[in-house]
Write an enzyme that holds these catalytic residues in place. Structure first.
Site, PDB file in Angstrom:
ATOM      1  N   SER A   1       0.822  -1.228   0.000  1.00  0.00           N
ATOM      2  CA  SER A   1       0.000   0.000   0.000  1.00  0.00           C
ATOM      3  C   SER A   1       0.849   1.268   0.000  1.00  0.00           C
ATOM      4  CB  SER A   1      -0.906   0.017   1.226  1.00  0.00           C
ATOM      5  OG  SER A   1      -1.513   1.285   1.322  1.00  0.00           O
ATOM      6  N   LYS A   2       0.425   2.215  -0.834  1.00  0.00           N
ATOM      7  CA  LYS A   2       1.149   3.489  -0.917  1.00  0.00           C
ATOM      8  C   LYS A   2       0.554   4.512   0.049  1.00  0.00           C
ATOM      9  CE  LYS A   2       2.910   2.950  -5.538  1.00  0.00           C
ATOM     10  NZ  LYS A   2       4.120   2.236  -5.168  1.00  0.00           N
TER      11      LYS A   2
ATOM     12  N   LYS B   1     -13.490  -4.035   3.079  1.00  0.00           N
ATOM     13  CA  LYS B   1     -14.299  -2.806   3.009  1.00  0.00           C
ATOM     14  C   LYS B   1     -15.761  -3.028   3.442  1.00  0.00           C
ATOM     15  CE  LYS B   1     -11.422  -0.745  -0.569  1.00  0.00           C
ATOM     16  NZ  LYS B   1     -11.334   0.011  -1.802  1.00  0.00           N
TER      17      LYS B   1
ATOM     18  N   ASN C   1     -14.318   2.755   3.104  1.00  0.00           N
ATOM     19  CA  ASN C   1     -12.853   2.691   2.973  1.00  0.00           C
ATOM     20  C   ASN C   1     -12.144   3.670   3.892  1.00  0.00           C
ATOM     21  OD1 ASN C   1     -13.237   5.158   1.581  1.00  0.00           O
ATOM     22  ND2 ASN C   1     -11.322   4.810   0.474  1.00  0.00           N
TER      23      ASN C   1
ATOM     24  N   ASP D   1     -13.477   6.308  -2.167  1.00  0.00           N
ATOM     25  CA  ASP D   1     -13.023   5.717  -3.438  1.00  0.00           C
ATOM     26  C   ASP D   1     -13.767   6.319  -4.631  1.00  0.00           C
ATOM     27  OD1 ASP D   1     -11.053   3.945  -2.562  1.00  0.00           O
ATOM     28  OD2 ASP D   1     -12.502   2.370  -2.137  1.00  0.00           O
TER      29      ASP D   1
ATOM     30  N   GLY E   1     -16.416  -3.732 -17.278  1.00  0.00           N
ATOM     31  CA  GLY E   1     -16.216  -4.490 -16.042  1.00  0.00           C
ATOM     32  C   GLY E   1     -17.460  -4.392 -15.175  1.00  0.00           C
ATOM     33  N   ALA E   2     -17.640  -5.394 -14.315  1.00  0.00           N
ATOM     34  CA  ALA E   2     -18.847  -5.418 -13.481  1.00  0.00           C
ATOM     35  C   ALA E   2     -18.518  -5.892 -12.068  1.00  0.00           C
ATOM     36  CB  ALA E   2     -19.883  -6.334 -14.133  1.00  0.00           C
ATOM     37  N   GLY E   3     -17.305  -5.584 -11.610  1.00  0.00           N
ATOM     38  CA  GLY E   3     -16.885  -5.975 -10.262  1.00  0.00           C
ATOM     39  C   GLY E   3     -17.170  -4.856  -9.259  1.00  0.00           C
TER      40      GLY E   3
ATOM     41  N   TYR F   1      -3.157   1.330 -12.003  1.00  0.00           N
ATOM     42  CA  TYR F   1      -2.083   2.323 -12.023  1.00  0.00           C
ATOM     43  C   TYR F   1      -0.727   1.628 -11.957  1.00  0.00           C
ATOM     44  CZ  TYR F   1      -2.133   1.768  -6.933  1.00  0.00           C
ATOM     45  OH  TYR F   1      -2.099   1.252  -5.664  1.00  0.00           O
TER      46      TYR F   1
ATOM     47  N   GLY G   1      -5.165   4.947 -13.109  1.00  0.00           N
ATOM     48  CA  GLY G   1      -5.738   4.829 -11.770  1.00  0.00           C
ATOM     49  C   GLY G   1      -5.004   5.612 -10.691  1.00  0.00           C
TER      50      GLY G   1
HETATM   51  P1  NDP Z   1     -13.297  -7.375  -9.314  1.00  0.00           P
HETATM   52  O1  NDP Z   1     -12.546  -8.651  -9.182  1.00  0.00           O
HETATM   53  O2  NDP Z   1     -14.420  -7.088  -8.366  1.00  0.00           O
HETATM   54  O3  NDP Z   1     -13.890  -7.275 -10.829  1.00  0.00           O
HETATM   55  C1  NDP Z   1     -13.148  -7.599 -11.925  1.00  0.00           C
HETATM   56  C2  NDP Z   1     -13.955  -7.357 -13.236  1.00  0.00           C
HETATM   57  O4  NDP Z   1     -13.008  -7.461 -14.289  1.00  0.00           O
HETATM   58  C3  NDP Z   1     -15.047  -8.387 -13.515  1.00  0.00           C
HETATM   59  O5  NDP Z   1     -16.125  -7.730 -14.120  1.00  0.00           O
HETATM   60  C4  NDP Z   1     -14.372  -9.345 -14.511  1.00  0.00           C
HETATM   61  O6  NDP Z   1     -15.262  -9.897 -15.460  1.00  0.00           O
HETATM   62  C5  NDP Z   1     -13.450  -8.397 -15.253  1.00  0.00           C
HETATM   63  N1  NDP Z   1     -12.262  -9.036 -15.796  1.00  0.00           N
HETATM   64  C6  NDP Z   1     -11.228  -9.598 -15.106  1.00  0.00           C
HETATM   65  N2  NDP Z   1     -10.275 -10.042 -15.968  1.00  0.00           N
HETATM   66  C7  NDP Z   1     -10.707  -9.742 -17.216  1.00  0.00           C
HETATM   67  C8  NDP Z   1     -10.176  -9.945 -18.517  1.00  0.00           C
HETATM   68  N3  NDP Z   1      -8.983 -10.539 -18.702  1.00  0.00           N
HETATM   69  N4  NDP Z   1     -10.884  -9.494 -19.559  1.00  0.00           N
HETATM   70  C9  NDP Z   1     -12.064  -8.887 -19.402  1.00  0.00           C
HETATM   71  N5  NDP Z   1     -12.646  -8.669 -18.188  1.00  0.00           N
HETATM   72  C10 NDP Z   1     -11.973  -9.105 -17.120  1.00  0.00           C
HETATM   73  O7  NDP Z   1     -12.213  -6.242  -9.254  1.00  0.00           O
HETATM   74  P2  NDP Z   1     -12.312  -4.751  -8.650  1.00  0.00           P
HETATM   75  O8  NDP Z   1     -13.501  -4.061  -9.204  1.00  0.00           O
HETATM   76  O9  NDP Z   1     -12.134  -4.792  -7.175  1.00  0.00           O
HETATM   77  O10 NDP Z   1     -10.960  -4.104  -9.227  1.00  0.00           O
HETATM   78  C11 NDP Z   1     -10.788  -3.968 -10.622  1.00  0.00           C
HETATM   79  C12 NDP Z   1      -9.493  -3.222 -10.937  1.00  0.00           C
HETATM   80  O11 NDP Z   1      -9.533  -1.905 -10.422  1.00  0.00           O
HETATM   81  C13 NDP Z   1      -8.244  -3.894 -10.346  1.00  0.00           C
HETATM   82  O12 NDP Z   1      -7.256  -3.904 -11.352  1.00  0.00           O
HETATM   83  C14 NDP Z   1      -7.854  -2.964  -9.197  1.00  0.00           C
HETATM   84  O13 NDP Z   1      -6.450  -2.993  -9.018  1.00  0.00           O
HETATM   85  C15 NDP Z   1      -8.325  -1.622  -9.718  1.00  0.00           C
HETATM   86  N6  NDP Z   1      -8.634  -0.654  -8.633  1.00  0.00           N
HETATM   87  C16 NDP Z   1      -7.968   0.553  -8.615  1.00  0.00           C
HETATM   88  C17 NDP Z   1      -8.239   1.511  -7.636  1.00  0.00           C
HETATM   89  C18 NDP Z   1      -7.464   2.810  -7.629  1.00  0.00           C
HETATM   90  O14 NDP Z   1      -7.479   3.530  -6.617  1.00  0.00           O
HETATM   91  N7  NDP Z   1      -6.840   3.172  -8.713  1.00  0.00           N
HETATM   92  C19 NDP Z   1      -9.253   1.278  -6.583  1.00  0.00           C
HETATM   93  C20 NDP Z   1      -9.918  -0.008  -6.708  1.00  0.00           C
HETATM   94  C21 NDP Z   1      -9.598  -0.930  -7.706  1.00  0.00           C
HETATM   95  P3  NDP Z   1     -16.192 -11.194 -15.146  1.00  0.00           P
HETATM   96  O15 NDP Z   1     -17.399 -10.662 -14.427  1.00  0.00           O
HETATM   97  O16 NDP Z   1     -16.506 -11.732 -16.501  1.00  0.00           O
HETATM   98  O17 NDP Z   1     -15.368 -12.126 -14.310  1.00  0.00           O
END
Ligand code: NDP
Length: 261
Positions: free
Chosen positions: A14-15, A63, A84, A99, A120-122, A206, A226
């Site tokens: 962590s930074k 979180k 957070n 965030d 993306g949908a995470g 990032y 990022g």
């Molecule tokens: P999650 O694991 O919750 O979600 C990941 C998403 O990415 C899913 O929708 C997944 O799709 C998709 N995915 C993963 N790999 C691939 C691929 N190779 N091709 C296409 N889609 C893909 O992750 P988070 O939302 O927690 O984090 C996502 C990113 O954001 C990370 O890289 C994290 O480091 C970055 N982040 C940066 C922050 C910042 O301050 N800059 C803060 C928070 C996060 P599927 O549903 O199909 O599995």
């Protein structure tokens, strides 16, 4: 002296300590910020109180436990159930989410954003979609697979096969594609067409120029990675820690410097 910490697992990368400590040092705030490796998120409150902290940040995977640990949750954090940043006020722990607000802060200089496509949908996509909607931005979601799209009922959602590229003001990659590999977050053909019709491109990742940002740059689209999002959440958390005693831009300057080291 006030003590602050970041809780996470892992947390050694962590930074946040270097960002916050540089601000405290340069602006003369009597504080110190450290890291705490927390394995069991349910022990967050106990650990926070035992260390006599004044405030904390919480990162992956705690979180949601942080949300449950708070006596009161304020603002956008309440809407998404994700905290957070925690501040101790009297004997109460108050929870915030900087965030998503940090992302809004990061894109503040990008003007005229009315439409956005989130790839993306995470977890990050969920927070950003809801936060952008609060800014009256029309948000669509594009994801590789169907299952995670179920959460986004209030948005138009697409998989790669159902998506027809159209014009968006901003395209935001929230997938981890490109983090540890050279993958694009969607098929090249689709992204080529999409980015030819987009004003800005941003990536949550990032520390590297992802293939997604490389592609956007090749089309001369202004981009942000990022780091600005990381900075944005840090600036807003620092303002909570220091009770808004310092200017936002001054905090940002000292955090940006710390990140450049
Ligand atoms: P999650 O694991 O919750 O979600 C990941 C998403 O990415 C899913 O929708 C997944 O799709 C998709 N995915 C993963 N790999 C691939 C691929 N190779 N091709 C296409 N889609 C893909 O992750 P988070 O939302 O927690 O984090 C996502 C990113 O954001 C990370 O890289 C994290 O480091 C970055 N982040 C940066 C922050 C910042 O301050 N800059 C803060 C928070 C996060 P599927 O549903 O199909 O599995």
């Amino acid at each position: 002296m006030k003590l602050f910490a970041i809780f996470g697992n892992p947390v050694s990368h962590s930074k946040s300590p270097i960002m916050h400590n540089n601000v405290f040092d340069k602006l003369g705030f009597d504080g110190c910020y450290t890291r705490v490796l927390l394995e069991d998120g349910k022990k967050l409150k106990e650990k926070f109180l035992k260390l006599n902290l004044s405030g904390a940040n919480i990162t992956v995977p705690h979180k949601e436990d942080a949300f449950r640990a708070c006596d009161e949750v304020v603002g956008f954090a309440k809407e998404i159930g994700v905290v957070n940043t925690i501040i101790k006020k009297g004997d109460k722990l108050i929870g915030y989410n900087t965030d998503a607000d940090g992302f809004i802060y990061a894109i503040d200089e990008l003007k005229g954003i009315k439409t956005a496509l989130i790839i993306g949908a995470g977890g990050t996509a969920k927070a950003l979609a809801k936060r952008l909607k609060l800014e009256d931005i029309k948000v669509d979601i594009l994801n590789r697979s169907e299952a995670n799209l179920a959460y986004f009922k209030e948005f138009d959602t697409f998989t790669w096969s159902s998506f027809k590229p159209k014009k968006y003001n901003i395209v935001i990659n929230t997938t981890s594609a490109g983090l540890k590999d050279e993958d694009l977050p969607a098929p090249l053909e689709l992204l080529n067409e999409l980015l030819s019709n987009t004003n800005y491109a941003t990536d949550a990742i990032y520390g590297k120029v992802t293939p997604f940002l490389k592609l956007a740059k090749s089309k001369n689209i202004p981009t942000k990675d990022g780091l600005d999002m990381l900075l944005g959440q840090g600036v807003l958390a620092n303002m909570l820690f220091t009770n808004s005693a310092y200017d936002k831009k001054e905090i940002e300057k000292h955090m940006r410097y710390a990140l450049s080291l």
